[in-house]
Design a protein around this motif. Structure first.
Motif, mmCIF file in Angstrom:
data_model
loop_
_atom_site.group_PDB
_atom_site.id
_atom_site.type_symbol
_atom_site.label_atom_id
_atom_site.label_comp_id
_atom_site.label_asym_id
_atom_site.label_seq_id
_atom_site.Cartn_x
_atom_site.Cartn_y
_atom_site.Cartn_z
ATOM 1 N N UNK A 12 1.029 -1.157 -0.080
ATOM 2 C CA UNK A 12 -0.136 -0.054 -0.071
ATOM 3 C C UNK A 12 0.900 1.362 0.022
ATOM 4 N N UNK A 13 0.721 2.341 -0.694
ATOM 5 C CA UNK A 13 1.265 3.521 -0.869
ATOM 6 C C UNK A 13 0.238 4.472 -0.473
ATOM 7 N N UNK A 14 0.688 5.770 0.306
ATOM 8 C CA UNK A 14 -0.316 7.051 0.683
ATOM 9 C C UNK A 14 -0.429 7.399 -0.716
ATOM 10 N N UNK A 15 -1.839 8.574 -0.213
ATOM 11 C CA UNK A 15 -2.642 9.137 -0.941
ATOM 12 C C UNK A 15 -2.356 9.644 -2.212
ATOM 13 N N UNK A 16 -0.623 10.358 -1.942
ATOM 14 C CA UNK A 16 -0.028 11.599 -2.541
ATOM 15 C C UNK A 16 0.862 10.761 -3.518
ATOM 16 N N UNK A 53 -6.973 6.539 3.410
ATOM 17 C CA UNK A 53 -5.391 7.060 3.343
ATOM 18 C C UNK A 53 -4.959 6.344 3.020
ATOM 19 N N UNK A 54 -4.709 5.836 1.706
ATOM 20 C CA UNK A 54 -3.759 5.259 0.842
ATOM 21 C C UNK A 54 -3.999 4.020 -0.175
ATOM 22 N N UNK A 55 -3.492 3.963 -0.414
ATOM 23 C CA UNK A 55 -4.133 2.462 -1.831
ATOM 24 C C UNK A 55 -3.451 1.650 -1.927
ATOM 25 N N UNK A 56 -4.094 0.379 -1.866
ATOM 26 C CA UNK A 56 -2.989 -0.828 -2.283
ATOM 27 C C UNK A 56 -2.641 -1.044 -3.526
ATOM 28 N N UNK A 57 -1.956 -1.247 -3.962
ATOM 29 C CA UNK A 57 -1.279 -1.699 -5.325
ATOM 30 C C UNK A 57 -1.036 -2.549 -6.378
ATOM 31 N N UNK A 58 -0.830 -3.784 -5.287
ATOM 32 C CA UNK A 58 -0.437 -4.843 -5.428
ATOM 33 C C UNK A 58 -0.014 -5.548 -4.432
ATOM 34 N N UNK A 59 -0.965 -7.352 -4.676
ATOM 35 C CA UNK A 59 -0.813 -8.155 -4.026
ATOM 36 C C UNK A 59 -0.197 -8.722 -4.004
ATOM 37 N N UNK A 60 0.463 -10.048 -2.911
ATOM 38 C CA UNK A 60 1.941 -11.166 -3.448
ATOM 39 C C UNK A 60 1.339 -11.651 -3.998
#
Length: 468
Positions: free
Chosen positions: A134-138, A259-266
């Motif tokens: 996960x990364x922050x919204x920014x 507060x954030x977006x998961x961008x990829x799963x394992x």
């Protein structure tokens, strides 16, 4: 709870009585019908305490307890959440815990002496997959500019870290470090995050334990540090880190909190990767062999229950995990991933039926090739400072992973009619190695029988005679 205690203590009294008079009264009792006491023997220790961290992949422990599978084996088990992975490991080593839900790298790291030195073994793999980055919204807003969209206007998955690289480079040019959290130096999360970053051209840094540097940040483009799983969202929200790699429900928590977006799963980084294991000290396993086998039996049954009938039991499992004594997160947060879906950007929920796997694909079997993969990553990033032979990798895997104990538990379940032989590997022919696979985000092929060749295939990372 009263029913649970009463059943267990009744069993203990009966077992003690039977041992004293030397007759097999229990074999014919209705309470224990089908249990193969003659083949397996009584548990040497009946009262047990197991530890776990508040993550959904502790589910086999919770289900084995709640469904009475431990009781069926004559075991009175208590399950206790631990503050962090180090405390959990230390308590298994010093005997405060009989065993625990562990990071797959913990028994391996302890055995080779990275961090705490101790002989820890595992005879049970708790799950496949289950993590996310996960990364922050920014950061997400800046990444999106470099991610192609599909016909539906949504980002094309899997998302490569190459879309993050311009963001990291921009911060570096401004003299600002890019920071990410992971849960422990020998965690799957650390290695998956490093794998993803390196595959996208971002150097995650080296360890140099021989020089006293265990930060893992030598030559790093991205600075990785340890953050306990439940604290990940708040730490990112505070701006201390720009993102993290963690198990559920803490990626979905970021979505729910906005507060954030998961961008990829394992699952997208390495399809059906091994995640957690059940670890005990080697001395404990040698002192209580029947108890250990019975514990594994109970958890195999729990894992099957979690996956059977196309995950039909998952909603019930989520209710159990949502209890404060287990994961303690909201039902909807846990269900977002445990019931076969995963939400990335808010509203972008996608079907991932194998995000959490507990039994399918022989998920519970402790494969040597899984242990060797972790060892390759320890070598790749400098936790193993010096070159090692392929034989060393094999010998080390066999010290830690114990498919022989697993096979005894499985055979007992088969003899009792609780499970079918077709649900397990063929123990007569199984060598402990999964077939070579290229199911990684970068397409690199992993063959557990050739670990040094595997290391040579990476552009970023130590290989051959390299040392820091």
């Amino acid at each position: 709870m009263y029913r649970s205690l009463k059943s267990v203590f009744s069993l203990s009294e009966l077992a003690l009585s039977t041992r004293k008079v030397g007759v097999s009264l229990l074999v014919g009792s209705a309470f224990l019908s089908g249990i193969s006491h003659a083949e397996l023997g009584y548990p040497e220790k009946e009262e047990l305490k197991f530890g776990f961290i508040k993550l959904t992949d502790m589910a086999p422990l919770a289900i084995a307890y709640e469904n009475g599978y431990f009781e069926d084996e004559g075991l009175y088990v208590s399950i206790e959440a631990q503050a962090n992975w180090k405390v959990l490991l230390d308590r298994v080593i010093d005997g405060q815990l009989d065993g625990a839900h562990m990071l797959a790298g913990q028994p391996i790291g302890a055995t080779i002496g990275y961090g705490t030195k101790a002989d820890i073994i595992t005879a049970f793999s708790m799950d496949l997959n289950g993590n996310g980055i996960t990364v922050s919204n920014d950061i997400w807003a800046k990444m999106k500019k470099h991610i192609p969209n599909g016909a539906d206007g949504k980002p094309v998955h899997p998302i490569s870290a190459s879309s993050l690289k311009p963001v990291v480079d921009e911060l570096k040019a401004e003299g600002k470090p890019f920071k990410m959290g992971m849960v422990f130096p020998v965690s799957t999360h650390n290695y998956e995050l490093r794998y993803w970053l390196a595959a996208g051209g971002i150097h995650p840094g080296y360890y140099a334990p021989a020089k006293g540097d265990t930060s893992g940040q030598i030559d790093a483009d991205a600075l990785l540090s340890v953050t306990p799983p439940p604290q990940m969202p708040a730490t990112m929200e505070a701006g201390t880190i720009h993102g993290y790699c963690v198990g559920e429900p803490w990626n979905q928590q970021a979505v729910f909190k906005g507060i954030g977006v998961p961008v990829i799963t394992d699952y997208e980084i390495w399809k059906n990767n091994p995640e957690k294991v059940f670890g005990v000290s080697k001395s404990w396993a040698e002192k209580y062999p029947n108890t250990h086998i019975r514990v594994v039996k109970a958890m195999i049954r729990a894992a099957k229950w979690l996956d059977e009938n196309n995950n039909a039991n998952r909603p019930e499992a989520v209710k159990i995990l949502a209890k404060s004594q287990y994961v303690g997160a909201d039902y909807d947060v846990i269900a977002n991933s445990m019931t076969g879906t995963f939400e990335y950007e808010k509203g972008d929920k996608r079907e991932i039926p194998d995000f959490n796997v507990f039994f399918r694909y022989n998920a519970t079997y402790p494969y040597y090739s899984d242990a060797i993969w972790y060892l390759t990553q320890m070598r790749r990033w400098g936790q193993i400072a010096e070159p090692k032979s392929d034989e060393w990798f094999m010998e080390t895997a066999k010290k830690v992973y114990r498919p022989d104990i697993y096979a005894q538990a499985a055979q007992s379940l088969i003899e009792e009619g609780l499970m079918d032989a077709s649900e397990f590997p063929n123990f007569d022919t199984e060598d402990g190695f999964k077939p070579a696979t290229s199911d990684f985000i970068d397409g690199v092929t992993y063959d557990g029988k050739r670990p040094n060749d595997y290391l040579k295939s990476f552009k970023i990372g130590l290989k051959g005679d390299d040392q820091i």
